[in-house]
Enzyme design. Structure first.
Site, mmCIF file in Angstrom:
data_model
loop_
_atom_site.group_PDB
_atom_site.id
_atom_site.type_symbol
_atom_site.label_atom_id
_atom_site.label_comp_id
_atom_site.label_asym_id
_atom_site.label_seq_id
_atom_site.Cartn_x
_atom_site.Cartn_y
_atom_site.Cartn_z
ATOM 1 N N TYR A 106 0.798 -1.225 0.000
ATOM 2 C CA TYR A 106 0.000 0.000 0.000
ATOM 3 C C TYR A 106 0.832 1.278 0.000
ATOM 4 C CZ TYR A 106 -3.559 -3.418 0.993
ATOM 5 O OH TYR A 106 -4.377 -4.508 0.903
ATOM 6 N N PRO A 119 -11.167 0.250 -3.106
ATOM 7 C CA PRO A 119 -12.401 -0.397 -3.559
ATOM 8 C C PRO A 119 -13.623 0.473 -3.275
ATOM 9 C CG PRO A 119 -11.128 -1.781 -2.041
ATOM 10 C CD PRO A 119 -10.624 -0.390 -1.908
ATOM 11 N N HIS A 342 -7.532 1.647 1.092
ATOM 12 C CA HIS A 342 -7.348 0.235 1.414
ATOM 13 C C HIS A 342 -6.289 -0.063 2.483
ATOM 14 C CE1 HIS A 342 -7.778 -3.940 0.786
ATOM 15 N NE2 HIS A 342 -7.916 -3.956 -0.519
ATOM 16 N N SER A 553 -12.069 -11.431 -5.586
ATOM 17 C CA SER A 553 -12.368 -11.500 -4.156
ATOM 18 C C SER A 553 -13.847 -11.761 -3.934
ATOM 19 C CB SER A 553 -11.976 -10.187 -3.474
ATOM 20 O OG SER A 553 -12.096 -10.324 -2.076
#
Length: 625
Positions: A106, A119, A342, A553
């Protein structure tokens, strides 16, 4: 480095169940201490599984070459030395992986968080179509989030478990009052929830203008939905002028460009105070203008795009601060959802919060709150210099390119939901993953490296590992399925083997025995030891294995919603799904700049493949099922 990772969210592989709602002081810390440490798998085991995982992905020649490199890695002593380094690290840290993971996946990731990392979640459309309805719903939503926050603050949040084992709850304590801050080479995350004076305000943004809204009275009680509604009306009334610069659009830029613009922005004292207020706020609420009208077929896909990027500089993209961990989006036309940064958490804690909030918004207000005088929400002011104006214009251009490049298709598969594979004693998640393998094979005539996120929350501070859905068994099945010479029963047997193999890999991953994070650890240990990177990590096979054309996912929710995210490689797909009892919500993304990918086409193949699998099972002899 490892850019693919920044997208993938953890998931529970079966329904996560609450254990207790008792209030126990210090319960969170006491619970954390009982959790086991993340193990380091045996080196030989990981290398053997790595070679097996490569079989469906690389040629025999490449595989043989990699096998030689792996043998050298073992016999030279390099592998053993790095393994011992990891074991020493594991003894000294609470979780040998978590800090490395946060940095690598990240904070060192330099592409924009918008589309490439953050997301979005598409919630069911609300039935209001005016400002009153929008503000009433937003007020109730805010009240619902504060209700959830009280469970976090009082440590009464139910401890979740998976397969009878308690899960790490740390991510729930990271998602409120937190924000990402850009840096020239590496970002950071700040969390103000544990400060001596934790924040009592949220950020509300309307018409590109930001406001600080206190959501607690001086005695510490939260404002009711009625009080919040009145405050939102004040914000609406003061933000009608449209000539304001969309300062939030700066957060959509490449991280290095944004870091430079950020330092320039906060040189000014007023700007710095306004930015700090956004960063410290509990969360952000974006009151969006209505989306352009589209047909019902395209509506959910358009909402998904709104959640991911805001629709571009002319629409709602300036109505965001993408570095903020949680941003709830409520538009005037009833479309709503969320986008989250995220770094602090995976999908399940976010969805658990959303499930709570959506249920909360449905509760009727039995008693109207008496009107009391409340201070005017504070408008956050920004002084825009010519240099900042120039940064905003550049960010607009880059964002609009990104908006046009994102190809996204959200669809509801209505022929069956998770109940059908369950009725056949098949794992619904594994069944969907095998269907994805077949859909991709039908489109491209080959298997591809596939990432499915597995939760490591059985361990203290656990994040994710990779379930590698492309396996020897899945390839045997997809090839068998396309072989007209094979009987239905043979195909069903191959399907069952593929589903069981996926289920076995999933169990291995959630118990800390998968290969991807271990291999990453060995590579990072070599970097930390300042030794040359071992050949196995410079190999073509490793590059192929880490190039996830399918990044997937499962993020199950009680709410009839779906999470969405962008692809992690230029020629790949991002696929997220929420299996409900009788239908499945899918979000498929790709990039228009890649001639070989098409989100609607992938959705079409996936839908047909799922239907074919149902047909296949129904036509197989019943005695064998």
């Amino acid at each position: 480095m490892l850019a693919f990772i920044a997208k993938n969210m953890g998931k529970p592989v079966c329904c996560v169940k609450p254990v207790s709602l008792m209030k126990l002081p210090g319960r969170y810390l006491a619970h954390q201490k009982t959790l086991p440490h993340l193990p380091i798998p045996p080196l030989q085991q990981t290398l053997d599984k790595y070679m097996l995982a490569l079989k469906p992905l690389v040629s025999q020649e490449e595989w043989s070459h990699t096998n030689q490199l792996v043998e050298e890695f073992q016999t030279s002593g390099v592998g053993e030395r790095l393994q011992k380094g990891l074991e020493r690290r594991a003894k000294k840290t609470e979780n040998w992986l978590s800090d490395w993971w946060l940095q690598t996946a990240y904070l060192e990731y330099r592409l924009p968080v918008t589309v490439h990392s953050s997301p979005g979640v598409v919630l069911p459309k609300q039935d209001f179509e005016d400002r009153q309805g929008q503000l009433r719903f937003a007020a109730k939503l805010i009240e619902g989030v504060l209700d959830f926050k009280s469970m976090i603050d009082n440590e009464t949040l139910p401890v979740e478990n998976l397969g009878g084992k308690p899960l790490c709850m740390n991510q729930y304590y990271q998602i409120l009052s937190s924000c990402r801050i850009p840096g020239p080479k590496r970002d950071s995350v700040v969390n103000y929830s544990q400060a001596k004076k934790p924040p009592t305000h949220i950020t509300v943004v309307h018409n590109f203008q930001f406001f600080e809204l206190d959501v607690y009275h001086s005695d510490g009680t939260p404002l009711t939905a009625d009080h919040i509604f009145n405050q939102l009306e004040k914000i609406w009334g003061t933000s009608l002028q449209t000539n304001k610069e969309p300062i939030g659009i700066l957060t959509t830029n490449h991280r290095n460009s944004w870091a430079k613009a950020y330092n320039n922005l906060i040189r000014d004292k007023t700007n710095k105070e306004s930015v700090r207020s956004i960063q410290k706020s509990i969360f952000t609420v974006c009151l969006d203008a209505p989306m352009p009208r589209v047909s019902d077929d395209h509506y959910k896909s358009r909402v998904a795009a709104q959640m991911l990027h805001g629709g571009g500089s002319r629409l709602n993209s300036g109505n965001r601060w993408f570095d903020k961990t949680l941003q709830f989006i409520v538009a005037e036309d009833g479309s709503c959802g969320l986008v989250y940064e995220h770094a602090p958490a995976e999908g399940p804690p976010i969805v658990a919060l959303l499930d709570h909030v959506v249920e909360y918004t449905k509760k009727p207000d039995l008693v109207r709150s008496p009107m009391i005088p409340l201070p005017m929400p504070k408008k956050l002011r920004f002084n825009i210099t010519p240099e900042i104006k120039n940064d905003i214009e550049k960010a607009k251009q880059n964002l609009n390119i990104m908006v046009h490049d994102l190809d996204i298709k959200v669809f509801v598969f209505n022929a069956f939901g998770k109940n059908f594979p369950k009725s056949q004693k098949l794992s619904p998640d594994a069944f969907i993953q095998v269907a994805l393998q077949l859909a991709y094979y039908r489109m491209y005539g080959r298997a591809c490296s596939t990432y499915e996120s597995a939760s490591l929350r059985m361990f203290r501070l656990g994040r994710t590992d990779t379930i590698r859905s492309a396996s020897v068994h899945s390839l045997e099945f997809v090839q068998g399925m396309e072989d007209s010479g094979k009987k239905n029963q043979e195909k069903v047997d191959l399907l069952r083997k593929a589903v069981q193999a996926h289920r076995a890999y999933t169990d291995m991953a959630i118990t800390g025995k998968a290969i991807d994070r271990h291999l990453l650890g060995l590579k990072l240990q070599a970097i930390e030891d300042l030794v040359s990177i071992p050949e196995i990590f410079m190999d073509t096979s490793y590059a192929i294995a880490m190039h996830f054309n399918l990044s997937t996912s499962q993020v199950p929710a009680k709410t009839d919603c779906v999470m969405c995210f962008g692809p992690v490689v230029p020629d790949g797909y991002g696929i997220c799904y929420n299996p409900m009892e009788e239908h499945i919500n899918f979000a498929v993304s790709a990039f228009n700049s890649c001639a070989d990918t098409n989100a609607a086409r992938m959705a079409h193949y996936l839908e047909n493949t799922l239907l074919d699998l149902k047909q296949l099972i129904h036509h197989a002899p019943k005695s064998k099922l």
